[in-house]
Design a protein around this motif. Structure first.
Motif: not given
Lengths: 113, 876
Positions: A25-27, A47, A63, A73-76
């Protein structure tokens, strides 16, 4: 739908997602790239690239629940689709083919010419 | 570390919340927060906060930030623009007459605009080829003598150049150039007349003339070195290399060719066939073959001083040095002070009006005037567009009403009409480019000798400028209609088109028509008045004989030798030699000193042999004419005009006879006084004049020719000329033809303004035609009713055209007044002997325009007035 050309940065992201397997995921993607490729990328750039890849159908996303450090907060999470795997394999095959056709002499003396 | 401290910068978090798309915010901000926590553990909170800030800034990108309402519109624009163009095309196709009028008017107007753009583009290219152009300057001089008019000159004393070389810091190079090297180079068969300049050896260090052969630093070092242009070298020794050859120039000496230089570019203010080393000046002066000027601080006309500023140096220091030098040098001189100034090489052409220019001259005023005039014409075409668009508003009002009802914003309507106008102007610019291609050669041929200073190239980049120009014009022309249309109230527009107050702009439309016609009438009057001035100048009694005098340009040939040959021709009556042609403007001046008052000043002179007086019919008032000067005799006798004695304070012609004056160093006695005559061009009043015989300055032969068989006589003269000069062709012209050419610039003026007048008038009439069509159409019903109740055709025409005629009458008065003041106070005031603006010139211009306007309006009103009232009443 945009073209299916795979940029260098996008290729790295695809590979990184594959490396991270379940935990992409993002991080994590960002950190992985920062560490392995030694290249500082911003979340924004990531992104944009992810959006493009998703538009091209190379990755899919889902998600999931967030963790406390995210304030809930949700992760993607991202996974590479079959098309995405095809695309990087194609890219690799192309490179391999090109590598194989370089005359040996050149490779031994890269600065000779 | 307290938990609460682990928060990212609040301002940036808020900013991110504000700009980020809602659907992305949760996960992106989650990522940012998670990373912030990780970072603050690993690298400390401070670092984490700054990283967070960076991340937020970098997230400001189109794929992340919100699309505002406004932005959504903009993204929709491509579609809307497509719609606008489509609607615009339909509307243009529907109103063929309006489209035709607009496009024709704009095309004509813009072609003039393009010509001016081209002209200005060309004029700005002067001296741009010098690589060091930013640092090259020229010294200008203003010698202020008591009792004499002060003119700034492009020349400077030669000695100043030397002084600058030695004493002035901060200047890399100082180049002296002396003008007017001339002579006949001997070649195998005959000789060739050449002209050029003398220049210091560092000439090529400063200027970027292309030295093809030779050493740029050595070529001009030694005396009697000469550099030839490629063209000259080729004519002199075809197929041979001229380098290192010795050239013989009679009365000058033997010159060694030390270089071949490319011909100076058209856009160079200095032109030459040859460059001679400056070190040649001193020996030539000693020889007496050129006049001595190089050691004289009072010589302000022979040399130029150019200098190359050191990089990073300030021009102010040079100016300060020059100010001080000017004061010190001229301290010992009585009645003379001198100031120096500097001029950058790129501002020489176009540049201010100076005396003794070395080559091309172009003062900016005509360019500015032409530019203003072109702008007026283009604006006039824009007015047509504006006028007709607004007049048509009623037809478009419903469309706009509907557009607004379904949600068009004002800005969108504005855009729509701007797009429409720009489209029209872009179409027009294609036509105007074609027109431009037609008028450009006409323009060039109508101005003699313009090709010497202008190349008039139209590089492709200029066409890009043309397109930009068109878009710009479109924006100007469309601004007003677009503003107007965007303001229309949809409800009013949809309820009933005719009841709308669309005519509230009538006054502006009227004003625009008046302005257009005023401009046209201004040009036409100018044309009339200038052609009157031309006729006046040609018929003016100059006070000397113009007929039957043939002038031959000597081009450096010996006057005596040619005279001897010509005397053998029986048809030639008398022969004299002179330094100038009467009435053509070019007059020489020399220093004249009155021994009694010790006053020196510059005075005009003509050098001429005694027969000159008889040939030109100059009337002797007192005394006698000097005898032909013998070779061993020094200059000692002269004849003066009446103005001269008035100026020197003598009462009657008898009083001045026998008085002596110093001309340079010789003491010259007045032996005769002649009646005043206009020896200069009519721009100048009659000035004090001296006539004496000074053989070195005899440049022309003046012959009176007998009989009618000119062709035969000229043939004989040509044969005689060939005996003296084998290669140069004979240059002979009759004095009256010469005078006609001198006045020719007035004819150019007439042509240019005539052309502009016609262009402006046709644009104005096109606009008027459009307005008349519209007016007749919108009053169809009214006309029908009037006719039905008994109005006759004449009456109706009166009603329909009255308002237009009033406007044109107003324009006539207005334009006439402007023309009167402009011509009387500005244009004609330039010339001392000039005509006045007469009622005839104004009236004829006004009548012409009035006639055209009646044609434009009349044709339409006639049609409307003749229409069957039954049809008119059924209309709509």
């Amino acid at each position: 739908m945009k073209g299916t050309h795979l940029g260098e940065f996008q290729e790295i992201i695809l590979l990184t997602i594959l490396v991270l397997d379940d935990d992409a995921y993002g991080v994590t993607i960002k950190r992985e790239i920062n560490q392995r490729v030694k290249r500082s990328i911003s979340r924004g750039a990531l992104h944009t690239a992810l959006t493009r890849l998703e538009e091209k159908g190379f990755i899919t996303s889902e998600q999931a629940e967030g963790s406390p450090e995210r304030g809930g907060r949700p992760k993607r999470y991202y996974t590479v689709s079959n098309r995405g795997i095809e695309a990087i394999q194609e890219a690799k095959a192309l490179r391999d083919q090109l590598w194989s056709q370089i005359p040996k002499l050149r490779l031994q003396h890269p600065y000779a010419g | 570390m307290p938990e609460s401290y682990h928060t990212p910068p609040a301002l940036y978090a808020r900013l991110f919340r504000k700009i980020c798309r809602d659907e992305l915010f949760e996960e992106l901000h989650g990522d940012l927060m998670e990373e912030f926590h990780l970072n603050s553990e690993e690298q400390g909170v401070k670092k984490a906060r700054s990283l967070y800030k960076k991340e937020v800034i970098k997230l400001i990108r189109p794929s992340v930030i919100k699309r505002s309402q406004k932005l959504k519109h903009q993204l929709n624009n491509t579609t809307m623009f497509r719609n606008y163009t489509k609607v615009a095309f339909r509307s243009l196709a529907k109103n063929k007459l309006f489209t035709f009028i607009n496009i024709t008017g704009l095309a004509i107007g813009m072609s003039v605009g393009l010509l001016i753009v081209n002209l200005v583009f060309d004029a700005l290219k002067f001296d741009q080829f010098h690589t060091k152009k930013d640092r090259i300057y020229r010294v200008l001089t203003t010698p202020k003598r008591v009792g004499f008019r002060w003119d700034e000159t492009a020349t400077a004393p030669n000695l100043l150049g030397l002084k600058m070389k030695e004493e002035l810091p901060g200047v890399e190079e100082v180049v002296r150039i002396r003008r007017r090297f001339s002579g006949r180079i001997k070649k195998e068969d005959g000789s060739l007349f050449t002209q050029g300049i003398y220049a210091d050896d560092n000439f090529f260090k400063v200027f970027s003339f292309d030295l093809k052969q030779g050493n740029p630093t050595e070529a001009l070092a030694n005396p009697f070195s000469i550099i030839l242009t490629e063209t000259l070298a080729e004519t002199l020794m075809p197929g041979e290399n001229a380098m290192g050859k010795l050239l013989t120039i009679p009365d000058r000496g033997e010159f060694l060719v030390t270089g071949i230089v490319a011909d100076p570019p058209v856009h160079s203010h200095v032109k030459f066939d040859v460059i001679v080393s400056f070190n040649t000046v001193a020996p030539l002066e000693q020889q007496g073959s050129i006049y001595e000027a190089s050691t004289d601080w009072e010589d302000f006309s022979s040399s130029y001083v150019y200098f190359l500023l050191e990089e990073g140096q300030n021009l102010e220091n040079v100016q300060a040095w020059l100010d001080k030098a000017g004061e010190e040098i001229y301290e010992p001189y009585e009645n003379l002070t001198t100031t120096f100034a500097t001029q950058s090489i790129t501002s020489i052409v176009p540049g201010k009006d100076l005396n003794n220019q070395i080559g091309a001259e172009l003062i900016p005023l005509p360019i500015i005037i032409l530019g203003a005039v072109a702008m007026m014409i283009v604006l006039s075409a824009c007015f047509n567009y504006t006028n007709l668009s607004i007049a048509r508003a009623m037809r478009r009002a419903k469309e706009i009403g509907v557009r607004k009802m379904v949600g068009s914003s004002r800005k969108q309507i504005f855009n729509q009409f701007t797009v429409e106008t720009v489209m029209v102007t872009v179409i027009a610019v294609f036509f105007s480019a074609m027109l431009f291609a037609v008028i450009k050669p006409l323009f060039i041929t109508s101005i003699p000798r313009i090709d010497l200073i202008m190349q008039f190239e139209t590089p492709p980049v200029l066409y890009a400028y043309f397109l930009l120009f068109a878009v710009f014009i479109g924006l100007i022309a469309g601004l007003f209609p677009a503003l107007f249309f965007s303001r229309i109230k949809p409800l009013a527009a949809l309820r009933s088109g005719s009841s709308m107050k669309l005519f509230s702009r009538v006054n502006i439309r009227k004003a625009l028509i008046v302005v257009q016609f005023s401009i046209s009438i201004l040009f036409l009057i100018t044309m009339n008045v200038v052609s009157k001035q031309y006729r006046y100048s040609m018929a003016y009694e100059m006070g000397f004989e113009k007929e039957n005098i043939l002038n031959i340009t000597l081009n450096g040939n010996d006057a005596q030798r040619l005279t001897t040959e010509l005397e053998k021709i029986p048809e030639i009556n008398k022969i004299s030699a002179s330094s100038m042609l009467l009435g053509t403007g070019a007059v020489n001046r020399t220093i004249l000193k009155n021994p009694q008052t010790n006053d020196s000043l510059y005075n005009s002179y003509i050098s001429a042999t005694p027969d000159f007086f008889d040939i030109h019919g100059l009337e002797l008032l007192a005394g006698e004419i000097y005898e032909p000067r013998q070779p061993e005799e020094s200059l000692n006798k002269m004849v003066v005009n009446e103005e001269f004695l008035r100026f020197q304070g003598y009462e009657s012609p008898q009083d001045i006879l026998g008085e002596a004056f110093y001309i340079n160093t010789s003491l010259v006695t007045v032996v005769g006084v002649i009646r005043d005559f206009n020896f200069q061009y009519l721009e100048e009043p009659i000035n004090p004049l001296m006539l004496f015989e000074s053989p070195p300055s005899l440049n022309f032969l003046n012959l009176t020719v007998q009989g009618q068989d000119y062709v035969n006589t000229i043939d004989k003269i040509e044969k005689a000329w060939e005996k003296v000069d084998e290669d140069a062709a004979l240059q002979a012209r009759f004095l009256d033809a010469e005078l006609e050419e001198v006045n020719g610039f007035l004819l150019i003026f007439v042509r240019v303004f005539g052309f502009l007048g016609i262009v402006a008038a046709s644009i104005a009439c096109l606009g008027l035609l459009g307005m008349a069509v519209f007016n007749a159409e919108s009053r169809t019903k009214e006309i029908g009713v009037r006719k039905a109740v008994g109005a006759n055709v004449g009456h109706l025409i009166m009603i329909l055209s009255k308002s237009f005629m009033k406007l044109i009458g107003l324009a006539g008065v207005f334009g006439g007044l402007v023309a009167y003041f402009l011509l009387e106070k500005v244009v004609l005031a330039q010339t001392y002997y000039h005509v006045n603006v007469g009622i005839l010139e104004v009236l004829s211009a006004a009548l012409l325009l009035f006639g055209l306007a009646i044609l434009a309006v009349g044709s339409q009103t006639w049609k409307a007035a003749r229409a069957n009232p039954v049809d008119s009443l059924r209309y709509e």
